[in-house]
Design an enzyme around this catalytic site. Structure first.
Site, PDB file in Angstrom:
ATOM      1  N   GLY A   1     -14.103  23.309  62.948  1.00 46.15           N
ATOM      2  CA  GLY A   1     -12.983  22.809  62.146  1.00 46.15           C
ATOM      3  C   GLY A   1     -13.309  22.697  60.676  1.00 46.15           C
ATOM      4  O   GLY A   1     -12.979  21.702  60.026  1.00 46.15           O
TER       5      GLY A   1
ATOM      6  N   GLY B   1     -14.331  18.652  57.803  1.00 49.48           N
ATOM      7  CA  GLY B   1     -15.195  19.773  58.161  1.00 49.48           C
ATOM      8  C   GLY B   1     -15.605  20.589  56.958  1.00 49.48           C
ATOM      9  O   GLY B   1     -16.775  20.950  56.802  1.00 49.48           O
TER      10      GLY B   1
ATOM     11  N   SER C   1     -13.049   8.790  65.389  1.00 50.84           N
ATOM     12  CA  SER C   1     -12.077   8.192  64.468  1.00 50.84           C
ATOM     13  C   SER C   1     -12.230   6.683  64.492  1.00 50.84           C
ATOM     14  O   SER C   1     -12.672   6.105  65.495  1.00 50.84           O
ATOM     15  CB  SER C   1     -10.650   8.561  64.899  1.00 50.84           C
TER      16      SER C   1
ATOM     17  N   TYR D   1      -3.920   9.895  70.765  1.00 47.25           N
ATOM     18  CA  TYR D   1      -5.049  10.274  69.915  1.00 47.25           C
ATOM     19  C   TYR D   1      -6.254   9.379  70.190  1.00 47.25           C
ATOM     20  O   TYR D   1      -7.382   9.865  70.365  1.00 47.25           O
ATOM     21  CB  TYR D   1      -4.614  10.161  68.454  1.00 47.25           C
TER      22      TYR D   1
END
Length: 249
Positions: A8, A14, A127, A140
């Site tokens: 990514g 990234g 996250s 998520y």
């Protein structure tokens, strides 16, 4: 000279991580679902390789093209912002295919070489949603919590072989494409069932009105620190808001 492979790497964390490791003298394999010219500087120490973590064929081809690596940074991910009732199961599966199963697939591809060599580091970017109770992020968060648990257990499996697994937990960053990608161009009003709308609007207002936010550079520097850490630390919050949440736990 050491080599890192980053998934990514076309934008956001990234891309910034690829630039940071390159600036520190590393060889960088920057992978993207759709490689594009001009995203990263030309250098004999930086290669752009196609890799879609949901496509086994591209995983195999990317690791063959990369050759021996020292570090894998699993950064590729898809965001999701909505209430669960308004999220289709097709979208749930799409999120897990990239954020959870994609991470597992790239790790299976790299672990044999790490184990045989007796060294290597995997950093899974999750996250800060795993650190607090955040609205509009159920799917998520579930996909990232799965990787937190997976990494914690896997670290124990890999330790006897000198291989390390860690997570980096980025906070909220307003300069990435997270929100736009999370809603796929739709407004929150279109994604949230009407009964939830007043609550969702307030939740988003509270989120965007917070005092602390994360920068891409915070994440790149934290990934670097995680790779070089020798204390056995498993989880690394990245960005002032993530650090604050971690300390409040």
């Amino acid at each position: 000279m050491k080599t890192v492979l980053i998934t990514g790497a076309s934008s956001g964390y990234g891309r910034e991580t690829a630039l940071y490791f390159h600036s520190q003298g590393w060889n960088v394999i920057a992978t993207m679902r759709t490689p594009r010219a001009g995203v990263l500087p030309e250098s004999d120490r930086l290669r752009v390789v196609e890799l879609d973590v949901t496509e086994p064929r591209t995983i195999t081809a990317a690791f063959e093209a990369a050759g021996p690596i020292d570090v894998l940074v699993n950064n590729a991910g898809v965001p999701s912002i909505s209430v669960f009732e308004g999220t289709s199961m097709a979208r749930v599966r799409e999120v897990f295919e990239t954020n959870t199963f994609g991470v597992m697939a790239t790790m299976q591809a790299v672990l044999p070489q790490f184990r045989e060599r007796g060294s290597g580091v995997v950093v899974n970017v999750t996250s800060s949603v795993v650190l607090g109770h955040m609205p509009l992020s159920a799917v998520y968060k579930a996909s990232k919590m799965a990787i937190e648990g997976f990494t914690a257990s896997l670290a124990l499996e890999l330790a006897p072989f000198g291989v390390q697994a860690k997570t980096v937990q980025p906070g909220a960053c307003l300069t990435t494409n997270f929100a736009a990608n999370a809603t796929k161009g739709a407004s929150l009003d279109e994604l949230v069932p009407a009964p939830y709308a007043p609550w969702a609007k307030k939740a988003m207002g509270d989120f965007t009105g917070q005092d602390l936010f994360t920068k891409e550079s915070d994440v790149a520097e934290t990934v670097w620190r995680a790779v070089h850490d020798t204390t056995g630390q498993l989880r690394f919050p990245a960005g002032p808001d993530a650090v604050s949440l971690s300390q409040a736990k």
